[in-house]
Design an enzyme around this catalytic site. Structure first.
Site, short mmCIF file in Angstrom:
data_model
loop_
_atom_site.label_atom_id
_atom_site.label_comp_id
_atom_site.label_asym_id
_atom_site.label_seq_id
_atom_site.Cartn_x
_atom_site.Cartn_y
_atom_site.Cartn_z
N ASP A 108 0.85 -1.18 0.00
CA ASP A 108 0.00 0.00 0.00
C ASP A 108 0.90 1.24 0.00
O ASP A 108 1.79 1.35 -0.84
CB ASP A 108 -0.96 -0.07 1.19
CG ASP A 108 -1.95 1.08 1.27
OD1 ASP A 108 -2.93 1.09 0.51
OD2 ASP A 108 -1.74 1.99 2.09
N HIS A 306 -7.13 -6.20 -1.25
CA HIS A 306 -6.03 -5.26 -1.05
C HIS A 306 -5.02 -5.71 0.01
O HIS A 306 -3.83 -5.40 -0.10
CB HIS A 306 -6.61 -3.90 -0.64
CG HIS A 306 -5.58 -2.82 -0.49
ND1 HIS A 306 -4.84 -2.34 -1.56
CD2 HIS A 306 -5.15 -2.13 0.61
CE1 HIS A 306 -4.03 -1.40 -1.13
NE2 HIS A 306 -4.17 -1.26 0.18
#
Length: 335
Positions: A108, A306
């Site tokens: 991320d 994610h």
């Protein structure tokens, strides 16, 4: 019979000096240094599945609390969260541990920080692994102008929603635990909203991000895991974490002289096939032959969201260990 090195089996918490004060890290293992950088809104703990596996494979795995998180220092000023400062933190960790040249791996926001660490300090970082967010070279239009155009004026992109100091904090603070659970669920492969449902990356006029969060819990997030994350952020707040988003335009100015710059070091990309970070940035992945000329492999994990190293730890670990073993020896002669 020889005894195993205790450093290969134990997690060790340490504080090392950094440009903003202190950097908290957790390490396991002995060998070449692999620095692990988390994303938003996480902590060193997001690498809990990787630390013992990398240690067992012969590496000194070190997961940090990025500036603004956990037990690391949390400067008040937004400009303390610009990319140049975060790269300096990573260099400080490597120097404190005597681990140059190191491998840096990020997820991320940590992927973006890892990429820029390799770009700006190739003397310190000999290889870079990116999880979930592909490398996009500096340059192009001002970031906040790009994000402001998303949503067509009928809804607001989350990055724009995060820009005003205090605004997102007012949404989060009354129920940090519930907000985190919803945010994690919104981007997890097994709980994210179905196609066609309101997108949790956007906010309706007068609304909040929480309005679009699922009410289910992803399989990887048990009570224990949520306790650890929520206790950290209930203690620290999220302003330091959110300030990374608020420093985007500063990065755009700071890195103007690196427009379009590739990262030549050996690299790896891992993403989730269901993750908006990989679908929206598909062009960035397609550009890897130019932007990451040292790319070893790029893998998209099917049906994964994610939080890739927590959703699919065994697959991620396998790819990381295989890639690390392929790297040429560092200056110390170690792989």
């Amino acid at each position: 019979m020889p005894q195993p090195d205790p450093r290969s089996t134990q997690l060790t918490h340490r504080l090392v000096p950094g440009p903003a004060g202190r950097i908290h890290l957790v390490e396991q293992g002995a060998g070449p240094l692999v620095l692990l950088l988390h994303g938003f809104p996480e902590s060193w703990y997001s690498w809990r599945h990787q630390l013992p596996v990398l240690a067992a494979a012969g590496y000194r795995a070190v997961a940090v609390d990025v500036r603004g998180y956990g037990r690391s220092s949390k400067p008040a000023a937004v400009d303390a969260y610009r990319m140049l400062e975060l790269v300096a933190d990573n260099v400080a960790v490597v120097e404190a541990l005597g681990g140059r040249p190191a491998v840096v791996v990020g997820h991320d926001w940590g992927a973006t920080i890892a990429a820029h660490s390799a770009l700006l300090r190739p003397d310190v970082f000999r290889a870079v692994g990116l999880l979930s967010v592909p490398y996009t070279p500096p340059g192009g239009p001002r970031p906040t102008e790009i994000f402001a155009r998303l949503g067509g004026g009928e809804q607001e992109f989350y990055v724009s929603y995060f820009q005003e100091p205090g605004r997102a904090e007012r949404e989060i603070e009354p129920d940090v635990r519930g907000w985190l659970a919803g945010f994690y669920a919104a981007l997890s492969g097994d709980t994210m909203p179905a196609p066609g449902a309101p997108d949790p990356h956007f906010v309706s006029p007068g609304g909040t991000l929480r309005d679009r969060f699922p009410d289910r819990r992803p399989a990887w997030l048990g009570e224990h895991e949520l306790d650890i994350y929520s206790e950290e952020f209930e203690r620290t707040g999220l302003t330091g974490a959110l300030n990374r988003y608020r420093a985007l335009d500063l990065d755009w100015k700071d890195l103007a002289d690196r427009t379009g710059a590739p990262i030549p070091q050996p690299s790896l990309f891992l993403g989730g096939s269901l993750d908006a970070s990989t679908t929206w940035l598909a062009d960035a992945i397609d550009a890897f032959p130019t932007t990451l000329p040292g790319l070893h492999a790029s893998h998209l994990l099917d049906d994964c969201g994610h939080w890739i190293q927590q959703e699919r730890p065994e697959e991620v670990n396998g790819h990381l260990v295989e890639w690390l073993a392929s790297l040429p020896a560092g200056a110390d002669g170690q792989h």
